[in-house]
Design a protein around this motif. Structure first.
Motif, PDB file in Angstrom:
ATOM      1  N   ILE A 222     -77.869  18.554  20.702  1.00  8.53           N
ATOM      2  CA  ILE A 222     -78.410  17.502  21.571  1.00  8.53           C
ATOM      3  C   ILE A 222     -77.229  16.779  22.223  1.00  8.53           C
ATOM      4  CG2 ILE A 222     -79.778  15.397  21.670  1.00  8.53           C
ATOM      5  CD1 ILE A 222     -81.268  16.422  19.141  1.00  8.53           C
ATOM      6  N   LYS A 223     -77.084  17.014  23.531  1.00 13.18           N
ATOM      7  CA  LYS A 223     -75.913  16.484  24.245  1.00 13.18           C
ATOM      8  C   LYS A 223     -76.264  15.170  24.947  1.00 13.18           C
ATOM      9  CE  LYS A 223     -73.838  20.569  23.715  1.00 13.18           C
ATOM     10  NZ  LYS A 223     -72.971  20.757  22.544  1.00 13.18           N
ATOM     11  N   ASP A 224     -75.230  14.462  25.360  1.00 15.28           N
ATOM     12  CA  ASP A 224     -75.392  13.299  26.243  1.00 15.28           C
ATOM     13  C   ASP A 224     -76.289  12.205  25.670  1.00 15.28           C
ATOM     14  OD1 ASP A 224     -73.730  14.395  28.164  1.00 15.28           O
ATOM     15  OD2 ASP A 224     -75.386  15.521  29.059  1.00 15.28           O
ATOM     16  N   ILE A 225     -76.018  11.834  24.441  1.00 13.20           N
ATOM     17  CA  ILE A 225     -76.769  10.756  23.785  1.00 13.20           C
ATOM     18  C   ILE A 225     -75.835   9.563  23.592  1.00 13.20           C
ATOM     19  CG2 ILE A 225     -77.816  10.117  21.564  1.00 13.20           C
ATOM     20  CD1 ILE A 225     -79.484  12.008  23.354  1.00 13.20           C
ATOM     21  N   ASP A 226     -76.316   8.363  23.904  1.00 16.74           N
ATOM     22  CA  ASP A 226     -75.499   7.184  23.589  1.00 16.74           C
ATOM     23  C   ASP A 226     -76.229   6.146  22.736  1.00 16.74           C
ATOM     24  OD1 ASP A 226     -77.132   5.768  25.355  1.00 16.74           O
ATOM     25  OD2 ASP A 226     -75.700   5.907  27.016  1.00 16.74           O
ATOM     26  N   THR A 227     -77.508   6.433  22.423  1.00 16.43           N
ATOM     27  CA  THR A 227     -78.294   5.486  21.639  1.00 16.43           C
ATOM     28  C   THR A 227     -79.168   6.266  20.664  1.00 16.43           C
ATOM     29  OG1 THR A 227     -78.335   3.967  23.524  1.00 16.43           O
ATOM     30  CG2 THR A 227     -79.981   3.591  21.801  1.00 16.43           C
ATOM     31  N   VAL A 228     -79.305   5.745  19.432  1.00 16.09           N
ATOM     32  CA  VAL A 228     -80.084   6.425  18.396  1.00 16.09           C
ATOM     33  C   VAL A 228     -81.086   5.437  17.788  1.00 16.09           C
ATOM     34  CG1 VAL A 228     -79.976   7.620  16.165  1.00 16.09           C
ATOM     35  CG2 VAL A 228     -78.159   7.978  17.856  1.00 16.09           C
ATOM     36  N   PRO A 234     -82.426  -0.488  12.285  1.00 17.57           N
ATOM     37  CA  PRO A 234     -82.228  -0.936  13.671  1.00 17.57           C
ATOM     38  C   PRO A 234     -81.548   0.116  14.542  1.00 17.57           C
ATOM     39  CG  PRO A 234     -81.575  -2.653  12.123  1.00 17.57           C
ATOM     40  CD  PRO A 234     -81.842  -1.423  11.303  1.00 17.57           C
ATOM     41  N   VAL A 235     -81.714  -0.044  15.852  1.00 17.24           N
ATOM     42  CA  VAL A 235     -81.123   0.873  16.833  1.00 17.24           C
ATOM     43  C   VAL A 235     -79.626   1.012  16.568  1.00 17.24           C
ATOM     44  CG1 VAL A 235     -80.670   1.180  19.301  1.00 17.24           C
ATOM     45  CG2 VAL A 235     -82.903   0.337  18.525  1.00 17.24           C
ATOM     46  N   ALA A 236     -79.135   2.264  16.644  1.00 19.98           N
ATOM     47  CA  ALA A 236     -77.765   2.577  16.229  1.00 19.98           C
ATOM     48  C   ALA A 236     -77.048   3.394  17.304  1.00 19.98           C
ATOM     49  CB  ALA A 236     -77.796   3.341  14.903  1.00 19.98           C
ATOM     50  N   GLN A 237     -75.850   3.824  16.975  1.00 22.54           N
ATOM     51  CA  GLN A 237     -75.006   4.608  17.882  1.00 22.54           C
ATOM     52  C   GLN A 237     -74.873   6.039  17.341  1.00 22.54           C
ATOM     53  OE1 GLN A 237     -73.871   2.852  20.548  1.00 22.54           O
ATOM     54  NE2 GLN A 237     -75.009   1.176  19.620  1.00 22.54           N
ATOM     55  N   PRO A 238     -74.498   6.987  18.223  1.00 16.71           N
ATOM     56  CA  PRO A 238     -74.268   8.355  17.745  1.00 16.71           C
ATOM     57  C   PRO A 238     -73.234   8.427  16.616  1.00 16.71           C
ATOM     58  CG  PRO A 238     -74.397   8.337  20.127  1.00 16.71           C
ATOM     59  CD  PRO A 238     -74.422   6.895  19.693  1.00 16.71           C
ATOM     60  N   ALA A 239     -72.227   7.550  16.638  1.00 17.45           N
ATOM     61  CA  ALA A 239     -71.197   7.587  15.589  1.00 17.45           C
ATOM     62  C   ALA A 239     -71.813   7.363  14.207  1.00 17.45           C
ATOM     63  CB  ALA A 239     -70.125   6.530  15.862  1.00 17.45           C
ATOM     64  N   GLN A 240     -72.872   6.550  14.153  1.00 20.04           N
ATOM     65  CA  GLN A 240     -73.508   6.280  12.860  1.00 20.04           C
ATOM     66  C   GLN A 240     -74.332   7.471  12.375  1.00 20.04           C
ATOM     67  OE1 GLN A 240     -74.739   2.517  14.707  1.00 20.04           O
ATOM     68  NE2 GLN A 240     -74.357   1.571  12.737  1.00 20.04           N
ATOM     69  N   LEU A 241     -74.924   8.191  13.330  1.00 17.65           N
ATOM     70  CA  LEU A 241     -75.625   9.432  12.971  1.00 17.65           C
ATOM     71  C   LEU A 241     -74.624  10.482  12.483  1.00 17.65           C
ATOM     72  CD1 LEU A 241     -78.123  11.321  12.940  1.00 17.65           C
ATOM     73  CD2 LEU A 241     -77.649  11.799  15.358  1.00 17.65           C
ATOM     74  N   ARG A 246     -71.950  13.460   7.889  1.00 11.86           N
ATOM     75  CA  ARG A 246     -70.801  13.686   6.995  1.00 11.86           C
ATOM     76  C   ARG A 246     -71.118  13.223   5.575  1.00 11.86           C
ATOM     77  NH1 ARG A 246     -68.103  11.660  11.565  1.00 11.86           N
ATOM     78  NH2 ARG A 246     -67.775   9.629  10.598  1.00 11.86           N
ATOM     79  N   TYR A 247     -71.841  12.111   5.465  1.00 13.25           N
ATOM     80  CA  TYR A 247     -72.241  11.619   4.152  1.00 13.25           C
ATOM     81  C   TYR A 247     -73.102  12.658   3.423  1.00 13.25           C
ATOM     82  CZ  TYR A 247     -75.016   9.508   0.562  1.00 13.25           C
ATOM     83  OH  TYR A 247     -75.654   9.309  -0.632  1.00 13.25           O
ATOM     84  N   ASN A 248     -74.067  13.237   4.136  1.00 18.91           N
ATOM     85  CA  ASN A 248     -74.966  14.209   3.499  1.00 18.91           C
ATOM     86  C   ASN A 248     -74.235  15.495   3.111  1.00 18.91           C
ATOM     87  OD1 ASN A 248     -78.011  13.481   3.271  1.00 18.91           O
ATOM     88  ND2 ASN A 248     -77.245  12.439   5.102  1.00 18.91           N
ATOM     89  N   ALA A 249     -73.254  15.879   3.925  1.00 23.30           N
ATOM     90  CA  ALA A 249     -72.434  17.043   3.562  1.00 23.30           C
ATOM     91  C   ALA A 249     -71.644  16.736   2.285  1.00 23.30           C
ATOM     92  CB  ALA A 249     -71.495  17.401   4.711  1.00 23.30           C
ATOM     93  N   ALA A 250     -71.111  15.513   2.193  1.00 29.31           N
ATOM     94  CA  ALA A 250     -70.347  15.113   1.006  1.00 29.31           C
ATOM     95  C   ALA A 250     -71.249  15.041  -0.231  1.00 29.31           C
ATOM     96  CB  ALA A 250     -69.677  13.759   1.254  1.00 29.31           C
ATOM     97  N   LEU A 251     -72.489  14.589  -0.017  1.00 28.37           N
ATOM     98  CA  LEU A 251     -73.444  14.485  -1.126  1.00 28.37           C
ATOM     99  C   LEU A 251     -73.766  15.870  -1.704  1.00 28.37           C
ATOM    100  CD1 LEU A 251     -75.383  12.612  -2.762  1.00 28.37           C
ATOM    101  CD2 LEU A 251     -77.072  12.966  -0.937  1.00 28.37           C
TER     102      LEU A 251
END
Ligand SMILES: [Zn+2]
Length: 301
Positions: A222-228, A234-241, A246-251
């Protein structure tokens, strides 16, 4: 013996009373006011998922198109009027489409409030999962999805375009990522619900082992996203997704390491809890349940 019997009767009476009240009256917790995300896109938040007395269900996306209003998810049961009241504060247009991101009752609960003519769209596995729920049996089967897809589906065009994507198992077997294309906004459902371990539902085809891979496919695809818009936050940023991926991969890596070292699920939980606490702002309330699911999956491999 006698006391246990009396308690049993009281509990039963209580449950019946609750069920009748639930069917006839509005739910206790009020909905938060609708908030603007961007242009013609709004969200009705799900309140505090950690406080059950204030819990109303997942976030609802409200997308006002030329053809009418598209709702993404419908919260718990009995919130239809509340959702409609909030929608009416931003548009006179009718609700014409409901998209259910997945099967759970806090995302599909108020489908049945809306007219039977409303188009209901979901992933094909979600329709299968929903059909198993008491809430969609008999007469209520008409509130099941009418339109389904397997990998990708586009609804509408131009500024009203919505792209639906499915990238495999995760929270359930039928999670949809909803993209409001012109607004560069992604609604994730519970593939990104909160900042804690995910709720994993193997009974509905969910997979903790697949979860980080499915999220990675979504981020890459999914390209060209700036809002999640997350499932319950609450509404977040792609960096938080991306961090949640990465958290789930580490888990999964943490639990896999524990299984390979012959450790118990309790030891795996302790290690995973310490790992989770290193992610800033993350809670650890749901780590134990997630580790159990991942542990069981890896043991079967
Ligand atoms: Zn869910």
């Amino acid at each position: 013996m006698k006391r246990a019997l009396v308690l049993g009767v009281l509990v039963t009476v209580g449950a019946v009373t609750l069920r009748i009240a639930g069917a006839q009256t509005a739910p206790q917790a009020p909905l938060p006011a609708i908030q603007k995300v961007k242009d013609n896109l709004y969200v009705i938040m799900g309140s505090d998922a950690t406080d059950r007395s204030k819990f109303t269900g997942g976030n609802v996306g409200v997308f006002v198109t030329d053809a009418g209003v598209v709702l993404v998810d419908t919260k718990l049961a009995n919130y239809g009027q509340g959702i409609l009241d909030q929608v009416k504060t931003v548009t006179d247009k009718p609700v014409v489409t409901i998209i259910n991101t997945h099967t759970h009752g806090d995302h599909t609960g108020s489908n049945d409030f809306f007219p039977a003519a409303v188009d209901i769209v979901a992933h094909e596995n979600t329709k299968t999962n929903m059909a198993k729920m008491d809430a969609f049996k008999g007469d209520k089967a008409r509130f099941l999805p009418k339109r389904t897809y397997s990998d990708r589906l586009t609804l509408g065009a131009g500024k009203d375009r919505i792209d639906l994507y499915h990238f495999g198992a995760g929270h359930t077997s039928g999670d949809t990522f909803v993209v409001y294309t012109a607004l560069r906004t992604l609604q994730t459902g519970d593939m990104f619900a909160w900042y804690d371990a995910p709720f994993l539902d193997p009974a509905n085809g969910g997979s903790g082992v697949a979860f980080p891979n499915t999220l990675a496919k979504a981020i890459a695809g999914i390209k060209d996203i700036d809002t999640v818009i997350p499932g319950h936050s609450p509404v977040a940023q792609p960096a938080q997704l991306q961090e949640f991926q990465r958290y789930n991969a580490a888990l999964v890596a943490e639990v896999r390491g524990a299984v390979q070292a012959g450790k118990t699920v309790e030891e795996a939980t302790t290690a995973a809890t310490a790992m989770t606490a290193k992610f800033a702002g993350y809670k650890t309330d749901r780590v134990k349940a997630a580790v159990q699911v991942i542990f069981d999956e890896l043991k079967k491999q």
